[in-house]
Scaffold this active site. Structure first.
Site, PDB file in Angstrom:
ATOM      1  CD1 TRP A 100      -2.057  -2.112   2.135  1.00 16.31           C
ATOM      2  CD2 TRP A 100      -2.915  -1.446   0.177  1.00 16.31           C
ATOM      3  NE1 TRP A 100      -3.050  -2.995   1.780  1.00 16.31           N
ATOM      4  CE2 TRP A 100      -3.591  -2.614   0.587  1.00 16.31           C
ATOM      5  CE3 TRP A 100      -3.277  -0.842  -1.033  1.00 16.31           C
ATOM      6  CZ2 TRP A 100      -4.621  -3.189  -0.166  1.00 16.31           C
ATOM      7  CZ3 TRP A 100      -4.305  -1.428  -1.778  1.00 16.31           C
ATOM      8  CH2 TRP A 100      -4.959  -2.569  -1.352  1.00 16.31           C
ATOM      9  CG  ASP A 167      -3.106   4.116   3.934  1.00 26.88           C
ATOM     10  OD1 ASP A 167      -4.106   4.001   4.662  1.00 26.88           O
ATOM     11  OD2 ASP A 167      -2.863   3.357   2.972  1.00 26.88           O
ATOM     12  CE  LYS A 191      -8.541  -2.989   4.781  1.00 22.55           C
ATOM     13  NZ  LYS A 191      -7.475  -2.212   4.224  1.00 22.55           N
TER      14      LYS A 191
HETATM   15  C1  LIG Z   1      -6.994  -1.944   2.763  1.00 23.46           C
HETATM   16  C2  LIG Z   1      -5.943  -0.909   2.649  1.00 23.46           C
HETATM   17  C3  LIG Z   1      -5.895  -0.010   1.566  1.00 23.46           C
HETATM   18  C4  LIG Z   1      -6.871  -0.082   0.409  1.00 23.46           C
HETATM   19  O1  LIG Z   1      -8.041   0.527   0.779  1.00 23.46           O
HETATM   20  P1  LIG Z   1      -9.225   0.759  -0.259  1.00 23.46           P
HETATM   21  O2  LIG Z   1     -10.215   1.469   0.592  1.00 23.46           O
HETATM   22  O3  LIG Z   1      -9.655  -0.594  -0.725  1.00 23.46           O
HETATM   23  O4  LIG Z   1      -8.711   1.587  -1.375  1.00 23.46           O
HETATM   24  C5  LIG Z   1      -4.920   0.965   1.565  1.00 23.46           C
HETATM   25  N1  LIG Z   1      -4.032   1.057   2.558  1.00 23.46           N
HETATM   26  C6  LIG Z   1      -4.032   0.200   3.604  1.00 23.46           C
HETATM   27  C7  LIG Z   1      -3.012   0.367   4.679  1.00 23.46           C
HETATM   28  C8  LIG Z   1      -4.985  -0.799   3.675  1.00 23.46           C
HETATM   29  O5  LIG Z   1      -4.994  -1.643   4.715  1.00 23.46           O
END
Ligand SMILES: *Cc1c(COP(=O)(O)O)cnc(C)c1O
Length: 354
Positions: A100, A167, A191
């Site tokens: 990511w 993020d 999540k």
């Molecule tokens: C799941 C995840 C993503 C992707 O998220 P989306 O909402 O599907 O775009 C990005 N970064 C991290 C750290 C994640 O766990």
């Protein structure tokens, strides 16, 4: 029977949230309307959005500190790009701690210059690199606070003179963090915060409006702030589930209280991974995630037998990400400790039968 759900995302939410959300699909308390058929401009939904935005700041301890919370769409994946578009003038600096984190940097390249100032790629992303030099022309430093796929997590954050962008999709509100050290935070809801379909953005207003290029309306965080997260039809149901989950979290005692529980769940599970001779952990011990516990069988040929055992026990979602293999137990806020204890029992039973 309900399964013990260790899915990495979309993931388990508190039972109370499932119940209240399903009631609201029939009728949102006393309104005579389903949440799904209700105007986003209705006073009921406007109140939901306002409470959700305020509660996100409250849980982060950022109320009245110049921050704004937004519930937008596009997932964390769109905000890889949008975050760069709002902040990148000369250069975006990135720390590469996994898939990511890497994707975030790749998307920022559509906006301008980027530099990866540290990476643990060579090491299979088993650790969080601590050594780096911030380029003089960096507009911000971007990190991924929890690496969902490899199971590593930051417990101390870079101290830099430029805005820190993060993020936090998979560890937001799982523990206390120095939220005011961050300029911009984004997190896909699915999540730890609610149903998939919305992305929480927390941004310090001061850092916006500094780039010279034009920003398309729907990617411009200042536009969304001005419109109170209602520039267009927001994902009303997803926002409602976020509100319910945050209210649940507040009742639990907020991030400080959930951190105590999360620490204990992670401690128990890692203890078993380390003790049980049939398993080995993936990430370096010092950087191990409290949200995603990644581990492998020492002897992969036993996988069918182990898989049969946990499936039979009612466990779901512990298969590892396709890029790492093995197992990943995601133990987010809503996962009860009983589910962790059950997984440990299955691992111990497996040891005896082999
Ligand atoms: C799941 C995840 C993503 C992707 O998220 P989306 O909402 O599907 O775009 C990005 N970064 C991290 C750290 C994640 O766990």
């Amino acid at each position: 029977m309900k399964k013990h759900n260790f899915s990495a995302g979309p993931s388990i939410l508190p039972t109370e949230v499932f119940e209240k959300a399903s009631q609201a699909v029939i009728e949102l308390e006393g309104t005579g309307l389903s949440i799904l058929e209700m105007s986003h401009r209705s006073k009921e939904f406007v109140a939901i959005m306002e409470r959700a935005r305020a509660l996100a700041l409250e849980l982060a301890g950022l109320t009245g500190k110049g921050y704004q919370a937004l519930f937008l769409q596009g997932g964390a994946s769109l905000h890889f790009y949008a975050s760069a578009l709002n902040l990148l003038e000369r250069k975006g600096a990135y720390i590469d701690t996994g898939t990511w984190a890497h994707k975030a940097e790749v998307e920022a390249q559509f906006v301008g210059a980027t530099e990866v100032i540290a990476s643990s790629r060579e090491n299979g992303y088993r650790n969080i690199p601590k050594e780096y030099v911030l380029p003089k022309d960096a507009d911000y430093l971007h990190i991924t606070t929890n690496n969902t796929i490899y199971g590593t997590e930051y417990f101390e954050y870079p101290k830099v003179s430029v805005p820190l962008v993060a993020d936090m999709s998979s560890d937001i509100f799982s523990k206390e963090m120095p939220f005011d050290d961050f300029g911009l935070i984004y997190a896909g809801a699915q999540k730890n915060i609610g149903a998939v379909g919305t992305t929480l953005i927390i941004v310090c207003e001061d850092i916006l409006g500094k780039v010279s290029h034009k920003i398309p309306t729907h990617l411009d965080y200042q536009v969304h702030i001005k419109n109170e997260s209602m520039t267009n039809t927001p994902p009303t149901f997803a926002v409602y589930t976020c509100l319910l989950t945050m209210e649940w979290l507040k009742k639990q005692g907020g991030v400080a209280a959930i951190e105590v529980k999360n620490k204990e769940k992670a401690r128990l599970l890692y203890e078993e991974v380390d003790r049980n001779p049939l398993f080995k952990g993936y990430a370096d011990v010092k950087d191990r995630s409290r949200m995603n516990v990644v581990f492998n069988l020492v002897d992969e040929s036993l996988s069918d037998r182990f898989n049969a055992l946990w499936t039979e026990a009612g466990i779901s979602g512990i298969k590892g990400h396709r890029s790492v293999g093995g197992y990943r137990a995601s133990i987010y806020n809503a996962l009860p400790i009983e589910s962790v204890q059950l997984l440990i029992e299955v691992m111990q039973h497996f040891e005896k039968t082999v």
